[in-house]
Design an enzyme around this catalytic site. Structure first.
Site, PDB file in Angstrom:
ATOM      1  N   ASP A  11      -0.257  16.420  -1.918  1.00  0.00           N
ATOM      2  CA  ASP A  11      -0.649  15.768  -3.177  1.00  0.00           C
ATOM      3  C   ASP A  11       0.608  15.244  -4.290  1.00  0.00           C
ATOM      4  O   ASP A  11       1.147  17.045  -4.323  1.00  0.00           O
ATOM      5  CB  ASP A  11      -2.156  15.749  -3.937  1.00  0.00           C
ATOM      6  CG  ASP A  11      -2.138  14.379  -4.569  1.00  0.00           C
ATOM      7  OD1 ASP A  11      -3.577  13.998  -4.180  1.00  0.00           O
ATOM      8  OD2 ASP A  11      -2.114  14.303  -5.666  1.00  0.00           O
ATOM      9  N   GLY A  53     -13.810   6.822  -7.759  1.00  0.00           N
ATOM     10  CA  GLY A  53     -13.017   6.946  -8.538  1.00  0.00           C
ATOM     11  C   GLY A  53     -11.970   6.918  -7.323  1.00  0.00           C
ATOM     12  O   GLY A  53     -10.263   7.805  -7.444  1.00  0.00           O
ATOM     13  N   HIS A  77      -3.979   1.431   8.407  1.00  0.00           N
ATOM     14  CA  HIS A  77      -5.027   1.085   7.250  1.00  0.00           C
ATOM     15  C   HIS A  77      -5.687   0.230   7.168  1.00  0.00           C
ATOM     16  O   HIS A  77      -6.651  -0.415   8.115  1.00  0.00           O
ATOM     17  CB  HIS A  77      -3.864  -0.461   5.706  1.00  0.00           C
ATOM     18  CG  HIS A  77      -4.292  -0.776   4.725  1.00  0.00           C
ATOM     19  ND1 HIS A  77      -4.273   0.237   4.078  1.00  0.00           N
ATOM     20  CD2 HIS A  77      -5.975  -1.150   4.451  1.00  0.00           C
ATOM     21  CE1 HIS A  77      -4.678  -0.322   2.529  1.00  0.00           C
ATOM     22  NE2 HIS A  77      -5.719  -1.098   3.333  1.00  0.00           N
ATOM     23  N   CYS A  91       0.656  -0.832   0.194  1.00  0.00           N
ATOM     24  CA  CYS A  91      -0.287   0.094  -0.288  1.00  0.00           C
ATOM     25  C   CYS A  91       0.948   1.227   0.340  1.00  0.00           C
ATOM     26  O   CYS A  91       1.641   1.105   0.333  1.00  0.00           O
ATOM     27  CB  CYS A  91      -0.936   0.104   1.033  1.00  0.00           C
ATOM     28  SG  CYS A  91      -1.962   1.640   1.234  1.00  0.00           S
ATOM     29  N   HIS A 145      -8.688   8.162   2.137  1.00  0.00           N
ATOM     30  CA  HIS A 145      -8.513   9.408   2.111  1.00  0.00           C
ATOM     31  C   HIS A 145      -8.685  10.725   2.033  1.00  0.00           C
ATOM     32  O   HIS A 145      -9.538  10.530   1.270  1.00  0.00           O
ATOM     33  CB  HIS A 145      -6.410   9.479   1.628  1.00  0.00           C
ATOM     34  CG  HIS A 145      -7.132   9.172   0.187  1.00  0.00           C
ATOM     35  ND1 HIS A 145      -6.656   7.518  -0.529  1.00  0.00           N
ATOM     36  CD2 HIS A 145      -7.191   9.568  -0.884  1.00  0.00           C
ATOM     37  CE1 HIS A 145      -7.298   8.293  -1.263  1.00  0.00           C
ATOM     38  NE2 HIS A 145      -7.765   9.153  -1.906  1.00  0.00           N
TER      39      HIS A 145
HETATM   40  P1  AMP Z   1      -7.546   9.374  -5.446  1.00  0.00           P
HETATM   41  O1  AMP Z   1      -8.414   9.209  -6.702  1.00  0.00           O
HETATM   42  O2  AMP Z   1      -8.913  10.163  -3.862  1.00  0.00           O
HETATM   43  O3  AMP Z   1      -7.372   7.926  -4.854  1.00  0.00           O
HETATM   44  O4  AMP Z   1      -6.033   9.799  -5.022  1.00  0.00           O
HETATM   45  C1  AMP Z   1      -5.205   9.567  -5.155  1.00  0.00           C
HETATM   46  C2  AMP Z   1      -4.301  10.339  -4.358  1.00  0.00           C
HETATM   47  O5  AMP Z   1      -2.959  10.230  -4.407  1.00  0.00           O
HETATM   48  C3  AMP Z   1      -4.345  11.463  -5.885  1.00  0.00           C
HETATM   49  O6  AMP Z   1      -4.779  13.018  -6.294  1.00  0.00           O
HETATM   50  C4  AMP Z   1      -2.097  11.481  -6.339  1.00  0.00           C
HETATM   51  O7  AMP Z   1      -2.097  12.625  -6.915  1.00  0.00           O
HETATM   52  C5  AMP Z   1      -2.283  11.433  -4.970  1.00  0.00           C
HETATM   53  N1  AMP Z   1      -0.231  10.541  -4.811  1.00  0.00           N
HETATM   54  C6  AMP Z   1      -0.402   9.149  -5.424  1.00  0.00           C
HETATM   55  N2  AMP Z   1       1.263   9.633  -4.758  1.00  0.00           N
HETATM   56  C7  AMP Z   1       1.757   9.825  -4.588  1.00  0.00           C
HETATM   57  C8  AMP Z   1       2.135  10.220  -3.314  1.00  0.00           C
HETATM   58  N3  AMP Z   1       3.347   9.432  -3.671  1.00  0.00           N
HETATM   59  N4  AMP Z   1       2.802  11.053  -2.579  1.00  0.00           N
HETATM   60  C9  AMP Z   1       1.162  11.857  -2.762  1.00  0.00           C
HETATM   61  N5  AMP Z   1       0.525  11.355  -3.145  1.00  0.00           N
HETATM   62  C10 AMP Z   1       0.231  10.707  -4.639  1.00  0.00           C
HETATM   63 ZN    ZN Z   2      -2.050   0.881   3.657  1.00  0.00          ZN
END
Ligand code: AMP
Ligand code: ZN
Length: 114
Positions: free
Chosen positions: A29, A90, A45, A3, A97
């Protein structure tokens, strides 16, 4: 567990951390869609809200307490909290989060997309 957010919490992958306590981590983000785009995650988690049982539900209030603190500092002009759940919602990262978006007039989305 494989994860991404658990790895950031464990320090195995770097995160641009803006807040941390014993239960919650907040970090910027990596692909911001607004000038201010942070993710607030529980250190434990859970895949989504469906994975949080009644006894553990205090963590959701705690996350909002953290959002209150960081939004009070950075988003006095307003902000949006987003929690995408599951495939139709989505959700890409399967660790619950809460997105906090701020710093510009945010476009509406679902409301207008009939
Ligand atoms: P979701 O689509 O709601 O699952 O959002 C996942 C978010 O995680 C997206 O906005 C990504 O840009 C963000 N994300 C993915 N990898 C990372 C990372 N390594 N550090 C920070 N944010 C991330
Ligand atoms: Zn996790």
């Amino acid at each position: 567990m494989d994860c991404l957010f658990c790895k950031i919490i464990a320090g195995e992958i770097p995160g641009d951390i803006v807040y941390e306590d014993d239960k919650v981590l907040a970090f910027n983000d990596i692909n911001p869609v607004a000038p201010y785009h942070i993710l607030v995650v529980p250190k434990k988690h859970y895949e989504s809200i469906l994975d949080v049982n009644a006894e553990d539900m205090d963590i959701i209030a705690h996350i909002h307490k953290v959002i209150n603190i960081i939004a009070n500092e950075k988003a006095q002009n307003g902000f949006r909290i987003i929690n995408n759940c599951g495939a139709d919602g989505g959700q890409e990262v399967k660790h619950i989060h809460f997105h906090v978006l701020a710093g510009k007039k945010l476009p509406m989305y679902e409301k207008d997309a009939k």
